[in-house]
Design a protein around this motif. Sequence first.
Motif, PDB file in Angstrom:
ATOM      1  N   GLU A   6       6.803  -4.650  -5.712  1.00 16.62           N
ATOM      2  CA  GLU A   6       7.115  -5.206  -4.399  1.00 16.62           C
ATOM      3  C   GLU A   6       8.148  -6.316  -4.513  1.00 16.62           C
ATOM      4  O   GLU A   6       8.206  -7.023  -5.530  1.00 16.62           O
ATOM      5  CB  GLU A   6       5.856  -5.786  -3.736  1.00 16.62           C
ATOM      6  CG  GLU A   6       4.717  -4.813  -3.550  1.00 16.62           C
ATOM      7  CD  GLU A   6       3.720  -4.834  -4.693  1.00 16.62           C
ATOM      8  OE1 GLU A   6       2.571  -4.387  -4.497  1.00 16.62           O
ATOM      9  OE2 GLU A   6       4.090  -5.299  -5.795  1.00 16.62           O
ATOM     10  N   GLY A   8      10.751  -9.088  -1.740  1.00 13.79           N
ATOM     11  CA  GLY A   8      11.085  -9.493  -0.381  1.00 13.79           C
ATOM     12  C   GLY A   8      10.166 -10.533   0.223  1.00 13.79           C
ATOM     13  O   GLY A   8      10.405 -11.010   1.334  1.00 13.79           O
ATOM     14  N   ARG A  19      11.458  -8.663   5.319  1.00 14.56           N
ATOM     15  CA  ARG A  19      11.393  -7.237   5.001  1.00 14.56           C
ATOM     16  C   ARG A  19      10.931  -7.078   3.562  1.00 14.56           C
ATOM     17  O   ARG A  19      11.615  -7.533   2.641  1.00 14.56           O
ATOM     18  CB  ARG A  19      12.756  -6.578   5.181  1.00 14.56           C
ATOM     19  CG  ARG A  19      12.719  -5.053   5.052  1.00 14.56           C
ATOM     20  CD  ARG A  19      14.102  -4.496   4.869  1.00 14.56           C
ATOM     21  NE  ARG A  19      14.167  -3.058   5.123  1.00 14.56           N
ATOM     22  CZ  ARG A  19      15.114  -2.265   4.627  1.00 14.56           C
ATOM     23  NH1 ARG A  19      16.075  -2.776   3.872  1.00 14.56           N
ATOM     24  NH2 ARG A  19      15.118  -0.977   4.910  1.00 14.56           N
ATOM     25  N   SER A  21       9.992  -4.664   0.329  1.00  9.84           N
ATOM     26  CA  SER A  21      10.331  -3.383  -0.281  1.00  9.84           C
ATOM     27  C   SER A  21       9.339  -3.092  -1.400  1.00  9.84           C
ATOM     28  O   SER A  21       8.802  -4.008  -2.018  1.00  9.84           O
ATOM     29  CB  SER A  21      11.749  -3.409  -0.861  1.00  9.84           C
ATOM     30  OG  SER A  21      12.712  -3.643   0.135  1.00  9.84           O
ATOM     31  N   CYS A  22       9.130  -1.831  -1.647  1.00 10.08           N
ATOM     32  CA  CYS A  22       8.274  -1.395  -2.755  1.00 10.08           C
ATOM     33  C   CYS A  22       8.985  -0.245  -3.450  1.00 10.08           C
ATOM     34  O   CYS A  22       9.098   0.848  -2.889  1.00 10.08           O
ATOM     35  CB  CYS A  22       6.920  -0.959  -2.242  1.00 10.08           C
ATOM     36  SG  CYS A  22       5.884  -0.164  -3.492  1.00 10.08           S
ATOM     37  N   ARG A  72      10.146   4.617   4.950  1.00 11.23           N
ATOM     38  CA  ARG A  72      10.329   5.030   3.564  1.00 11.23           C
ATOM     39  C   ARG A  72      11.674   5.708   3.381  1.00 11.23           C
ATOM     40  O   ARG A  72      12.223   6.277   4.333  1.00 11.23           O
ATOM     41  CB  ARG A  72       9.198   5.944   3.125  1.00 11.23           C
ATOM     42  CG  ARG A  72       9.113   7.277   3.838  1.00 11.23           C
ATOM     43  CD  ARG A  72       7.794   8.000   3.474  1.00 11.23           C
ATOM     44  NE  ARG A  72       7.704   8.232   2.033  1.00 11.23           N
ATOM     45  CZ  ARG A  72       6.544   8.458   1.400  1.00 11.23           C
ATOM     46  NH1 ARG A  72       5.402   8.465   2.068  1.00 11.23           N
ATOM     47  NH2 ARG A  72       6.542   8.662   0.101  1.00 11.23           N
ATOM     48  N   THR A  78      11.204   4.602  -2.437  1.00  6.15           N
ATOM     49  CA  THR A  78      10.953   3.247  -1.958  1.00  6.15           C
ATOM     50  C   THR A  78      10.357   3.279  -0.560  1.00  6.15           C
ATOM     51  O   THR A  78      10.726   4.121   0.255  1.00  6.15           O
ATOM     52  CB  THR A  78      12.274   2.437  -1.934  1.00  6.15           C
ATOM     53  OG1 THR A  78      12.801   2.360  -3.267  1.00  6.15           O
ATOM     54  CG2 THR A  78      12.060   1.027  -1.406  1.00  6.15           C
ATOM     55  N   TYR A  80       9.170   0.485   2.761  1.00  6.37           N
ATOM     56  CA  TYR A  80       9.515  -0.816   3.311  1.00  6.37           C
ATOM     57  C   TYR A  80       8.471  -1.264   4.329  1.00  6.37           C
ATOM     58  O   TYR A  80       7.765  -0.445   4.909  1.00  6.37           O
ATOM     59  CB  TYR A  80      10.881  -0.750   4.009  1.00  6.37           C
ATOM     60  CG  TYR A  80      11.987  -0.215   3.150  1.00  6.37           C
ATOM     61  CD1 TYR A  80      12.335   1.136   3.192  1.00  6.37           C
ATOM     62  CD2 TYR A  80      12.682  -1.042   2.277  1.00  6.37           C
ATOM     63  CE1 TYR A  80      13.348   1.640   2.398  1.00  6.37           C
ATOM     64  CE2 TYR A  80      13.698  -0.547   1.474  1.00  6.37           C
ATOM     65  CZ  TYR A  80      14.026   0.800   1.546  1.00  6.37           C
ATOM     66  OH  TYR A  80      15.026   1.294   0.745  1.00  6.37           O
ATOM     67  N   GLN A  82       8.943  -3.847   7.494  1.00  8.47           N
ATOM     68  CA  GLN A  82       9.681  -4.812   8.301  1.00  8.47           C
ATOM     69  C   GLN A  82       8.678  -5.617   9.102  1.00  8.47           C
ATOM     70  O   GLN A  82       7.907  -5.048   9.877  1.00  8.47           O
ATOM     71  CB  GLN A  82      10.648  -4.087   9.238  1.00  8.47           C
ATOM     72  CG  GLN A  82      11.425  -5.014  10.162  1.00  8.47           C
ATOM     73  CD  GLN A  82      12.396  -5.905   9.422  1.00  8.47           C
ATOM     74  OE1 GLN A  82      13.078  -5.471   8.505  1.00  8.47           O
ATOM     75  NE2 GLN A  82      12.457  -7.172   9.812  1.00  8.47           N
ATOM     76  N   CYS A  96       1.669  -3.008  -2.198  1.00  3.60           N
ATOM     77  CA  CYS A  96       2.098  -1.646  -1.926  1.00  3.60           C
ATOM     78  C   CYS A  96       1.157  -0.702  -2.676  1.00  3.60           C
ATOM     79  O   CYS A  96       0.712  -1.016  -3.793  1.00  3.60           O
ATOM     80  CB  CYS A  96       3.527  -1.501  -2.432  1.00  3.60           C
ATOM     81  SG  CYS A  96       4.142   0.160  -2.580  1.00  3.60           S
TER      82      CYS A  96
END
Length: 125
Positions: A6, A8, A19, A21-22, A72, A78, A80, A82, A96
Amino acid sequence: QVQLVESGGGTAQTGDSLRLSCAASGRSFSANGMGWFRQDPGKEREFVATISWNGGTTDYADSVKGRFTISRANAKNTIYLQMNSLKSDDTAVYYCAGRGGSASPSRNYRDYNYWGRGTQVTVSS
């Protein structure tokens, strides 16, 4: 070795956006359901959002519905999250997770067998 990483997280003010991310490595999750969970110290892990393998189905906890969006990018392996209109109650470590054996989304953390190490989100007023 399968890894979910992960990124962000950070510190934000009430009302701000972040936001997450993974990024997955070691295997593809393009055919698998994925999810985001969060946990505050001393509390149980809490479901946040989940998404089906193709992004066609999503589900959210009531506490984040209308503010958070999960998505995704299978080509990038990846997912996400938000997060808009952040509140102090959103402060937690965000994890994640991937369902190695299913394409479906799930609210139940026991349905996930791959987990990241988490990223801290702190929202101050």
